[in-house]
Write an enzyme that holds these catalytic residues in place. Structure first.
Site, PDB file in Angstrom:
ATOM      1  N   LYS A 299       8.655  -2.910  12.128  1.00  0.00           N
ATOM      2  CA  LYS A 299       9.101  -3.112  10.871  1.00  0.00           C
ATOM      3  C   LYS A 299       8.455  -2.105   9.898  1.00  0.00           C
ATOM      4  CE  LYS A 299       6.356  -5.911   8.326  1.00  0.00           C
ATOM      5  NZ  LYS A 299       5.977  -5.453   7.143  1.00  0.00           N
ATOM      6  N   ASN A 300       7.349  -1.857  10.190  1.00  0.00           N
ATOM      7  CA  ASN A 300       6.498  -0.767   9.181  1.00  0.00           C
ATOM      8  C   ASN A 300       6.889   0.746   9.199  1.00  0.00           C
ATOM      9  OD1 ASN A 300       5.470  -3.004   7.898  1.00  0.00           O
ATOM     10  ND2 ASN A 300       3.336  -2.984   8.872  1.00  0.00           N
TER      11      ASN A 300
ATOM     12  N   ARG B  25       7.079  -5.059  -0.887  1.00  0.00           N
ATOM     13  CA  ARG B  25       6.045  -3.563  -1.403  1.00  0.00           C
ATOM     14  C   ARG B  25       6.654  -2.342  -0.702  1.00  0.00           C
ATOM     15  NH1 ARG B  25       0.827  -2.243  -2.886  1.00  0.00           N
ATOM     16  NH2 ARG B  25       0.375  -0.288  -1.860  1.00  0.00           N
TER      17      ARG B  25
ATOM     18  N   ASP C 253      -0.527  -9.608  -3.074  1.00  0.00           N
ATOM     19  CA  ASP C 253      -0.024 -10.513  -2.341  1.00  0.00           C
ATOM     20  C   ASP C 253      -1.193 -11.373  -1.757  1.00  0.00           C
ATOM     21  OD1 ASP C 253      -0.710  -9.073  -0.364  1.00  0.00           O
ATOM     22  OD2 ASP C 253       1.332  -8.203  -0.127  1.00  0.00           O
TER      23      ASP C 253
ATOM     24  N   ASP D 119      -3.480  -5.470  10.659  1.00  0.00           N
ATOM     25  CA  ASP D 119      -2.411  -6.377  10.785  1.00  0.00           C
ATOM     26  C   ASP D 119      -2.977  -7.326  12.090  1.00  0.00           C
ATOM     27  OD1 ASP D 119      -1.211  -5.589   8.660  1.00  0.00           O
ATOM     28  OD2 ASP D 119       0.213  -4.262   9.759  1.00  0.00           O
TER      29      ASP D 119
HETATM   30  N1  EPU Z   1      -4.416   1.395  -1.472  1.00  0.00           N
HETATM   31  C1  EPU Z   1      -4.982   1.544  -2.564  1.00  0.00           C
HETATM   32  N2  EPU Z   1      -4.369   2.502  -3.406  1.00  0.00           N
HETATM   33  C2  EPU Z   1      -3.037   3.056  -3.034  1.00  0.00           C
HETATM   34  C3  EPU Z   1      -2.501   2.890  -1.601  1.00  0.00           C
HETATM   35  C4  EPU Z   1      -3.315   1.808  -1.041  1.00  0.00           C
HETATM   36  O1  EPU Z   1      -5.848   1.141  -3.036  1.00  0.00           O
HETATM   37  O2  EPU Z   1      -2.408   3.904  -3.802  1.00  0.00           O
HETATM   38  C5  EPU Z   1      -5.311   0.258  -0.717  1.00  0.00           C
HETATM   39  C6  EPU Z   1      -4.647  -1.049  -0.568  1.00  0.00           C
HETATM   40  O3  EPU Z   1      -4.745  -1.941  -1.417  1.00  0.00           O
HETATM   41  C7  EPU Z   1      -5.400  -1.481   0.657  1.00  0.00           C
HETATM   42  C8  EPU Z   1      -5.407  -0.128   1.670  1.00  0.00           C
HETATM   43  O4  EPU Z   1      -5.731   0.927   0.705  1.00  0.00           O
HETATM   44  O5  EPU Z   1      -6.300  -2.357   0.517  1.00  0.00           O
HETATM   45  C9  EPU Z   1      -4.565   0.013   2.766  1.00  0.00           C
HETATM   46  O6  EPU Z   1      -3.362   0.270   2.120  1.00  0.00           O
HETATM   47  P1  EPU Z   1      -2.243   1.330   2.610  1.00  0.00           P
HETATM   48  O7  EPU Z   1      -1.572   2.093   1.753  1.00  0.00           O
HETATM   49  O8  EPU Z   1      -2.618   1.956   4.146  1.00  0.00           O
HETATM   50  O9  EPU Z   1      -1.144   0.043   3.449  1.00  0.00           O
HETATM   51  P2  EPU Z   1       0.460  -0.139   2.918  1.00  0.00           P
HETATM   52  O10 EPU Z   1       1.063   1.083   3.006  1.00  0.00           O
HETATM   53  O11 EPU Z   1       0.355  -0.718   1.734  1.00  0.00           O
HETATM   54  C10 EPU Z   1       1.068  -0.872   5.440  1.00  0.00           C
HETATM   55  C11 EPU Z   1       1.800  -1.843   6.044  1.00  0.00           C
HETATM   56  C12 EPU Z   1       0.910  -3.029   6.218  1.00  0.00           C
HETATM   57  C13 EPU Z   1      -0.347  -2.591   6.919  1.00  0.00           C
HETATM   58  C14 EPU Z   1      -1.050  -1.338   6.178  1.00  0.00           C
HETATM   59  C15 EPU Z   1      -2.005  -0.964   6.834  1.00  0.00           C
HETATM   60  C16 EPU Z   1       4.119  -1.508   5.490  1.00  0.00           C
HETATM   61  C17 EPU Z   1       5.205  -1.942   4.870  1.00  0.00           C
HETATM   62  N3  EPU Z   1       3.070  -2.299   5.259  1.00  0.00           N
HETATM   63  O12 EPU Z   1       0.963  -0.961   4.116  1.00  0.00           O
HETATM   64  O13 EPU Z   1       1.373  -3.951   7.003  1.00  0.00           O
HETATM   65  O14 EPU Z   1      -1.305  -3.731   6.685  1.00  0.00           O
HETATM   66  O15 EPU Z   1       0.083  -0.182   5.957  1.00  0.00           O
HETATM   67  O16 EPU Z   1      -2.048  -0.546   8.283  1.00  0.00           O
HETATM   68  O17 EPU Z   1       4.116  -0.299   6.216  1.00  0.00           O
HETATM   69  C18 EPU Z   1       2.024  -6.074   7.543  1.00  0.00           C
HETATM   70  O18 EPU Z   1       3.086  -5.724   8.324  1.00  0.00           O
HETATM   71  O19 EPU Z   1       1.638  -7.338   7.623  1.00  0.00           O
HETATM   72  C19 EPU Z   1       1.371  -5.324   6.472  1.00  0.00           C
HETATM   73  C20 EPU Z   1       0.671  -6.034   5.362  1.00  0.00           C
END
Ligand code: EPU
Length: 422
Positions: free
Chosen positions: A17-18, A95, A119, A307
């Site tokens: 998915k991601n 998101r 969330d 995750d």
């Molecule tokens: N963060 C910030 N500022 C930013 C970006 C991120 O503070 O500009 C923080 C977030 O709040 C979080 C941490 O950094 O606490 C990690 O965020 P990251 O950007 O790495 O995650 P994401 O891209 O929002 C993706 C996956 C998540 C997975 C994370 C970490 C997708 C759609 N989502 O999220 O997947 O947990 O990477 O591996 O790709 C899930 O599938 O259940 C899920 C939540």
């Protein structure tokens, strides 16, 4: 579901998915037809399809009837001049829609993308997406719930991320591929999904070096071409099946799973007493006895994935001994523990640590899924609970696990999907 049955048999994992959601966003970078295979048949893919349609793309999705696993082919026809304004309500629902920001501003010079909220797992900022795009030359303002970005042409630069954010790394890569000059992203995320996106962008004509390392170098090009691409297998779904096999003391072959994408998690399972075997096209995980508790610390890749943290807590809840589970990525990812405790789990939370004392068995109860992964963790816990466990709000799990109930049944679990009266 009725607990007490070991998961046994074979299960096929489709694309992540991601990754798929970002590959779909990347299609925006080139006009013409992009085809992506092994895209999971889940709600988030439907939402991303609709986001792209509202931007003027033609999007179709077709399930593949072959090996199962809930995958299919998405075909995206991107116009020469896509719209740059996303639908507010659609984007708020998911998101990952923020990943159209980079491609749109790079290709069209502007974008108006609704701000996704926080969330049930934590606050989830966007500061690194914004400051990185600003360093590339975009002007970004936030107005009426939208992020509005403008940049006649982005210019290559060096960017240091405070944290190896998956989403920020992806958005910045997708912006930088069409910038003039060279961009270096330092402290970049190294997840297999990042490598997957780089591989597809490279197939489209991008020049990227260092994917899968902390320093990614991108030499901007004038334009990209559409491509046909297959999504990397979903390591989180694979890891869920692996942990399920261990918790239920079963024996499962997880087809298409890539052991190298789950090194730390599989090592933890081995320490817990499981037999783990990397096959040529999958992983076999089996367990004879009650697992032993193992400590887990979540970290960006190659660390233990956040995750899979709810599943790790569920595993510890039925293991011998005591485990310390530390969550380092999200500030709210232990919220689901209240539900696990309803099943009789002995878990105490202190800040970003959970102390889990294992029990022989859990005891069934109605529980509520609060997000995708928490829901999957609760289902695994239900499989080792006495009696009938009902996991409500299962639509959360449907967002990340295509055909979850069908696949569980295929492995012998006594589980069914019921509509709640009223
Ligand atoms: N963060 C910030 N500022 C930013 C970006 C991120 O503070 O500009 C923080 C977030 O709040 C979080 C941490 O950094 O606490 C990690 O965020 P990251 O950007 O790495 O995650 P994401 O891209 O929002 C993706 C996956 C998540 C997975 C994370 C970490 C997708 C759609 N989502 O999220 O997947 O947990 O990477 O591996 O790709 C899930 O599938 O259940 C899920 C939540």
């Amino acid at each position: 579901m009725t607990g007490g049955t070991a998961l046994t048999g074979r299960v096929r994992v489709t694309g992540a998915k991601n990754s798929a959601l970002k590959l779909m966003a990347a299609a925006l970078l080139a006009s013409g037809r992009t085809t992506i295979d092994e895209v999971p048949d889940i709600l988030d893919v439907s939402i991303m399809s609709e986001v792209l349609r509202r931007l003027g793309c033609g999007v179709s999705y077709e399930r593949c009837g072959d090996g199962g696993g809930g995958g299919g082919r998405v075909v995206i026809d991107v116009p020469d001049a896509p719209s740059t304004e996303t639908d507010y309500d659609l984007v708020r629902r998911m998101r990952a829609s923020i990943s159209v920001l980079g491609p749109l501003v790079a290709r069209c010079g502007s974008a108006r993308v609704a701000l996704p909220g926080g969330d049930a797992i934590g606050s989830r900022g966007l500061d690194m997406h914004i400051s990185g795009l600003e360093r590339l030359g975009a002007t970004i303002v936030s107005e009426h719930g939208f992020l509005v970005a403008t940049a006649p042409r982005l210019t290559g630069t060096s960017i240091w991320l405070d944290f190896p954010s998956v989403g920020a790394t992806e958005n910045l890569m997708m912006a930088a591929v069409l910038a003039s000059g060279t961009t270096v992203i330092d402290n970049a995320a190294r997840e297999p999904e990042i490598v997957d996106l780089c591989t597809m962008l490279t197939a489209m004509g991008a020049r990227i070096d260092g994917a899968g390392t902390s320093t990614i170098t991108i030499e901007g090009v004038e334009s990209l071409s559409p491509t046909t691409y297959t999504t990397v297998p979903d390591r989180i779904v694979a890891g869920t099946w692996a942990i399920g096999a261990v918790m239920t003391r079963g024996d499962v072959v997880i087809e298409r799973a890539v052991a190298a994408h789950l090194t730390v998690a599989l090592d933890k399972l081995t320490t817990a007493g499981a037999n783990v075997e990397a096959l040529s096209d999958g992983i076999r995980v089996s367990m004879d006895d009650r697992p032993r508790c193992v400590d887990v610390v979540t970290l960006p890749f190659p660390g233990f994935p956040t995750d899979l943290q709810p599943m790790a807590v569920a595993l510890a809840a039925v293991s011998t001994g005591t485990a310390l589970i530390t969550e380092n990525v999200y500030d709210g990812r232990f919220m689901f523990v209240n539900e696990l405790v309803r099943l009789g789990a002995d878990v105490r939370i202190d800040g970003h640590h959970a102390v889990v004392r294992g029990r022989e068995r859990l005891s069934s109860a109605p529980v509520v899924a609060t997000d995708i992964r928490a829901g999957a963790g609760l289902v695994l816990a239900g499989l080792v609970s006495d009696g009938v466990t009902e996991v409500q709000d299962i639509y959360h799990v449907d967002r990340g696990y295509p055909d979850f109930v069908e696949q569980l049944r295929g492995l012998g679990a006594k589980v069914e999907r019921t509509e709640r009266p009223g």
